[in-house]
Design an enzyme around this catalytic site. Sequence first.
Site, short mmCIF file in Angstrom:
data_model
loop_
_atom_site.label_atom_id
_atom_site.label_comp_id
_atom_site.label_asym_id
_atom_site.label_seq_id
_atom_site.Cartn_x
_atom_site.Cartn_y
_atom_site.Cartn_z
N PHE A 75 0.84 -1.19 0.00
CA PHE A 75 0.00 0.00 0.00
C PHE A 75 0.87 1.24 0.00
O PHE A 75 1.73 1.42 0.87
CB PHE A 75 -0.91 0.01 1.23
N GLY A 76 0.65 2.10 -0.99
CA GLY A 76 1.35 3.38 -1.08
C GLY A 76 0.41 4.52 -0.71
O GLY A 76 -0.67 4.63 -1.28
N TYR A 77 0.83 5.36 0.22
CA TYR A 77 -0.01 6.47 0.68
C TYR A 77 0.75 7.78 0.70
O TYR A 77 0.19 8.84 0.95
CB TYR A 77 -0.59 6.18 2.07
N GLY A 78 2.04 7.74 0.43
CA GLY A 78 2.90 8.93 0.39
C GLY A 78 3.78 8.83 -0.86
O GLY A 78 3.27 8.65 -1.97
N SER A 79 5.08 8.87 -0.68
CA SER A 79 5.99 8.89 -1.83
C SER A 79 5.95 7.61 -2.66
O SER A 79 6.31 7.64 -3.84
CB SER A 79 7.42 9.18 -1.38
N GLU B 209 11.99 1.90 3.79
CA GLU B 209 10.98 2.20 4.80
C GLU B 209 11.42 1.89 6.23
O GLU B 209 10.91 2.49 7.17
CB GLU B 209 9.68 1.45 4.49
#
Length: 188
Positions: free
Chosen positions: A15-19, A94
Site C-alpha cells: 500500500f502506497g499512501y505517500g511517496s 521504509e
Amino acid sequence: MTSDHELIRDGFWVFGYGSLMWNPGFEFLERHPARLMGYSRSFCMWSIHHRGTPEVPGLVLALDEDAAGQCQGLGFHIGPEVAEQALADLRERELVSSAYLEREVILHVDDGRRQRALAYVVDPDHDQYTGALSLERQAEVIAGACGGRGPNCDYLFSTAMHLSELGMEDPELTELSELVRHHIQLHR
C-alpha cells in the site's frame, strides 16, 4: 503474517499512501486506487534521513492507527519475478530507522477486491513519532527541512499533487501545502 518465502514465491501487494504513490522504486504488475481502514495518514513522524537530518529534522507521512480512520492511496501488485528485490528495496527504504513497522493489512481495492498487502505504519513508541502537531507547526518544519532525498516541501507538494490527480485530494495536505508556500515566501 505471510512469511518472506511466501511473499517472494507468490508476489505480494503493498500500500502506497505517500511517496510510494509517485516514486515506487519497484516494478509492478498492477496499480489500483485502494483504501485502508483503521488508519489515518498524517505528518506524524520526524524524518532524520530522507527529508531532514538529525540536526534539522523534517516530517514525513505515516499511517497512524485510528479505529474510525481510513486512508486512500494506491495498491501495488508486485509479481514473483521481482518480489525478492522489491521486498529488500522496500525494507531498506521504509525501515531505515525502525520508526515504521511492516504490517500485513487488508486493502479495499477500487474494483471491489479485498487484498492482503504490506503497509508501513508508524511505531507510536518510537522517538521519531511526533503525535499530533498543529498544521502551523508542520508547515514551519516542512518549509525549512531538507534531507538525503531533497527538500521536505517537495515531498509534501508531490504527494498532494498526485493525490489530487488521482481524484483523492486530501484537504489537510492541500491546506498544509498553502501554509508551507507561505512560510517559504516569508523566509526568502
